[in-house]
Design a protein around this motif. Sequence first.
Motif, PDB file in Angstrom:
ATOM      1  N   VAL A  27       0.813  -1.220   0.000  1.00  0.00           N
ATOM      2  CA  VAL A  27       0.000   0.000   0.000  1.00  0.00           C
ATOM      3  C   VAL A  27       0.849   1.274   0.000  1.00  0.00           C
ATOM      4  O   VAL A  27       0.308   2.376   0.011  1.00  0.00           O
ATOM      5  N   THR A  28       2.157   1.126  -0.017  1.00  0.00           N
ATOM      6  CA  THR A  28       3.056   2.281  -0.092  1.00  0.00           C
ATOM      7  C   THR A  28       3.971   2.109  -1.295  1.00  0.00           C
ATOM      8  O   THR A  28       4.435   1.013  -1.577  1.00  0.00           O
ATOM      9  N   ALA A  29       4.216   3.199  -1.996  1.00  0.00           N
ATOM     10  CA  ALA A  29       5.069   3.150  -3.186  1.00  0.00           C
ATOM     11  C   ALA A  29       6.535   3.132  -2.771  1.00  0.00           C
ATOM     12  O   ALA A  29       6.916   3.650  -1.722  1.00  0.00           O
ATOM     13  N   SER A  30       7.362   2.543  -3.628  1.00  0.00           N
ATOM     14  CA  SER A  30       8.798   2.533  -3.363  1.00  0.00           C
ATOM     15  C   SER A  30       9.384   3.902  -3.677  1.00  0.00           C
ATOM     16  O   SER A  30       8.738   4.741  -4.312  1.00  0.00           O
ATOM     17  N   GLY A  31      10.602   4.136  -3.250  1.00  0.00           N
ATOM     18  CA  GLY A  31      11.256   5.418  -3.482  1.00  0.00           C
ATOM     19  C   GLY A  31      11.455   5.730  -4.950  1.00  0.00           C
ATOM     20  O   GLY A  31      11.412   6.881  -5.364  1.00  0.00           O
ATOM     21  N   SER A  32      11.650   4.700  -5.758  1.00  0.00           N
ATOM     22  CA  SER A  32      11.867   4.922  -7.190  1.00  0.00           C
ATOM     23  C   SER A  32      10.567   4.847  -7.980  1.00  0.00           C
ATOM     24  O   SER A  32      10.480   5.365  -9.091  1.00  0.00           O
ATOM     25  N   GLY A  33       9.569   4.175  -7.442  1.00  0.00           N
ATOM     26  CA  GLY A  33       8.330   3.954  -8.178  1.00  0.00           C
ATOM     27  C   GLY A  33       8.462   2.850  -9.211  1.00  0.00           C
ATOM     28  O   GLY A  33       7.553   2.621  -9.986  1.00  0.00           O
ATOM     29  N   LEU A  34       9.598   2.165  -9.225  1.00  0.00           N
ATOM     30  CA  LEU A  34       9.870   1.153 -10.249  1.00  0.00           C
ATOM     31  C   LEU A  34      10.296  -0.181  -9.661  1.00  0.00           C
ATOM     32  O   LEU A  34      10.856  -1.017 -10.368  1.00  0.00           O
ATOM     33  N   ASP A  35      10.041  -0.403  -8.385  1.00  0.00           N
ATOM     34  CA  ASP A  35      10.498  -1.618  -7.722  1.00  0.00           C
ATOM     35  C   ASP A  35       9.868  -2.849  -8.364  1.00  0.00           C
ATOM     36  O   ASP A  35       8.652  -3.001  -8.361  1.00  0.00           O
ATOM     37  N   PRO A  36      10.699  -3.763  -8.920  1.00  0.00           N
ATOM     38  CA  PRO A  36      10.152  -4.949  -9.584  1.00  0.00           C
ATOM     39  C   PRO A  36       9.838  -6.098  -8.632  1.00  0.00           C
ATOM     40  O   PRO A  36       9.262  -7.097  -9.045  1.00  0.00           O
ATOM     41  N   ASP A  37      10.208  -5.953  -7.377  1.00  0.00           N
ATOM     42  CA  ASP A  37      10.108  -7.057  -6.423  1.00  0.00           C
ATOM     43  C   ASP A  37       9.121  -6.760  -5.308  1.00  0.00           C
ATOM     44  O   ASP A  37       8.872  -5.609  -4.958  1.00  0.00           O
ATOM     45  N   ILE A  38       8.592  -7.845  -4.741  1.00  0.00           N
ATOM     46  CA  ILE A  38       7.812  -7.776  -3.513  1.00  0.00           C
ATOM     47  C   ILE A  38       8.405  -8.782  -2.537  1.00  0.00           C
ATOM     48  O   ILE A  38       9.155  -9.666  -2.930  1.00  0.00           O
ATOM     49  N   SER A  39       8.042  -8.641  -1.287  1.00  0.00           N
ATOM     50  CA  SER A  39       8.515  -9.592  -0.281  1.00  0.00           C
ATOM     51  C   SER A  39       7.703 -10.883  -0.398  1.00  0.00           C
ATOM     52  O   SER A  39       6.587 -10.886  -0.930  1.00  0.00           O
ATOM     53  N   PRO A  40       8.236 -11.985   0.119  1.00  0.00           N
ATOM     54  CA  PRO A  40       7.440 -13.218   0.144  1.00  0.00           C
ATOM     55  C   PRO A  40       6.101 -13.025   0.864  1.00  0.00           C
ATOM     56  O   PRO A  40       5.078 -13.551   0.422  1.00  0.00           O
ATOM     57  N   ALA A  41       6.088 -12.241   1.936  1.00  0.00           N
ATOM     58  CA  ALA A  41       4.836 -12.004   2.663  1.00  0.00           C
ATOM     59  C   ALA A  41       3.799 -11.340   1.768  1.00  0.00           C
ATOM     60  O   ALA A  41       2.601 -11.657   1.849  1.00  0.00           O
ATOM     61  N   SER A  42       4.235 -10.447   0.893  1.00  0.00           N
ATOM     62  CA  SER A  42       3.305  -9.774  -0.019  1.00  0.00           C
ATOM     63  C   SER A  42       2.745 -10.733  -1.059  1.00  0.00           C
ATOM     64  O   SER A  42       1.620 -10.556  -1.528  1.00  0.00           O
ATOM     65  N   ALA A  43       3.511 -11.731  -1.419  1.00  0.00           N
ATOM     66  CA  ALA A  43       3.015 -12.745  -2.354  1.00  0.00           C
ATOM     67  C   ALA A  43       2.079 -13.712  -1.626  1.00  0.00           C
ATOM     68  O   ALA A  43       1.007 -14.054  -2.141  1.00  0.00           O
ATOM     69  N   TYR A  44       2.459 -14.139  -0.425  1.00  0.00           N
ATOM     70  CA  TYR A  44       1.643 -15.111   0.320  1.00  0.00           C
ATOM     71  C   TYR A  44       0.240 -14.575   0.603  1.00  0.00           C
ATOM     72  O   TYR A  44      -0.730 -15.314   0.547  1.00  0.00           O
ATOM     73  N   VAL A  45       0.125 -13.283   0.884  1.00  0.00           N
ATOM     74  CA  VAL A  45      -1.167 -12.706   1.219  1.00  0.00           C
ATOM     75  C   VAL A  45      -2.106 -12.658   0.003  1.00  0.00           C
ATOM     76  O   VAL A  45      -3.319 -12.535   0.156  1.00  0.00           O
ATOM     77  N   GLN A  46      -1.565 -12.825  -1.195  1.00  0.00           N
ATOM     78  CA  GLN A  46      -2.360 -12.786  -2.419  1.00  0.00           C
ATOM     79  C   GLN A  46      -2.716 -14.181  -2.958  1.00  0.00           C
ATOM     80  O   GLN A  46      -3.495 -14.303  -3.905  1.00  0.00           O
ATOM     81  N   ILE A  47      -2.169 -15.233  -2.367  1.00  0.00           N
ATOM     82  CA  ILE A  47      -2.334 -16.591  -2.886  1.00  0.00           C
ATOM     83  C   ILE A  47      -3.802 -17.015  -2.961  1.00  0.00           C
ATOM     84  O   ILE A  47      -4.241 -17.584  -3.962  1.00  0.00           O
ATOM     85  N   LYS A  48      -4.570 -16.741  -1.927  1.00  0.00           N
ATOM     86  CA  LYS A  48      -5.968 -17.178  -1.896  1.00  0.00           C
ATOM     87  C   LYS A  48      -6.746 -16.599  -3.073  1.00  0.00           C
ATOM     88  O   LYS A  48      -7.504 -17.309  -3.743  1.00  0.00           O
ATOM     89  N   ARG A  49      -6.575 -15.310  -3.328  1.00  0.00           N
ATOM     90  CA  ARG A  49      -7.281 -14.654  -4.434  1.00  0.00           C
ATOM     91  C   ARG A  49      -6.891 -15.261  -5.779  1.00  0.00           C
ATOM     92  O   ARG A  49      -7.735 -15.586  -6.603  1.00  0.00           O
ATOM     93  N   ILE A  50      -5.615 -15.449  -5.989  1.00  0.00           N
ATOM     94  CA  ILE A  50      -5.123 -15.946  -7.277  1.00  0.00           C
ATOM     95  C   ILE A  50      -5.545 -17.394  -7.495  1.00  0.00           C
ATOM     96  O   ILE A  50      -5.966 -17.764  -8.594  1.00  0.00           O
ATOM     97  N   ALA A  51      -5.462 -18.202  -6.464  1.00  0.00           N
ATOM     98  CA  ALA A  51      -5.883 -19.599  -6.582  1.00  0.00           C
ATOM     99  C   ALA A  51      -7.362 -19.681  -6.961  1.00  0.00           C
ATOM    100  O   ALA A  51      -7.749 -20.468  -7.827  1.00  0.00           O
TER     101      ALA A  51
END
Length: 190
Positions: free
Chosen positions: A118-142
């Motif tokens: 919910v917060t933008a990176s300093g560059s606005g171009l960050d290609p990565d997320i943390s594993p926690a950010s991916a895990y929290v989205q698994i239910k929706r994607i599945a």
Amino acid sequence: MKNIGIVIKLTLILLIICAGIFPLFIALVGKLEPNGGKGETIIVNGKAAGYANVGQKFTADKYFWSRPSVVEYNAAGSAGSNKGATNADYLKTVQDRIDTFLVHNPGIEKSAIPAEMVTASGSGLDPDISPASAYVQIKRIAAMRSLPEDQVRSLVEGHVEKPLFGILGPSKINVLKLNVALDALSANKK
């Protein structure tokens, strides 16, 4: 007068080092990198899907979302918002992002949303997320792709990049690479 000569000599030496030798060294290191320092282009079915070192915008529910970007992922204009944590506009923007995330991820508690989603990176171009950010989205994607959650979780775990040398930087996941692999997984399911 003696000091002026020393200052001029020091300035010339630093100019040669900082404006000549150091940039040449960095350019040489870049040329030794894969793809000659031009970054990694992700190719899917013979077409460029994007660049692994620049954030991409993913908003469809069937994909893992990237971090928000103040510059809408425009690599020509890298920037952060420069708004402080108590700025009313900034707080409204973050709250809007939280509300959107909760609408698209039912069953997730507000406290479970990683701040980076919910917060933008300093560059606005960050290609990565943390594993926690991916895990929290698994239910929706599945659910969106009719895949078992365990299968999506395994895909995520297979894309976690560990810290360099085990100590430098956090664990991270490249969102574009993960979404390309997710598309391949869904295509193989059919």
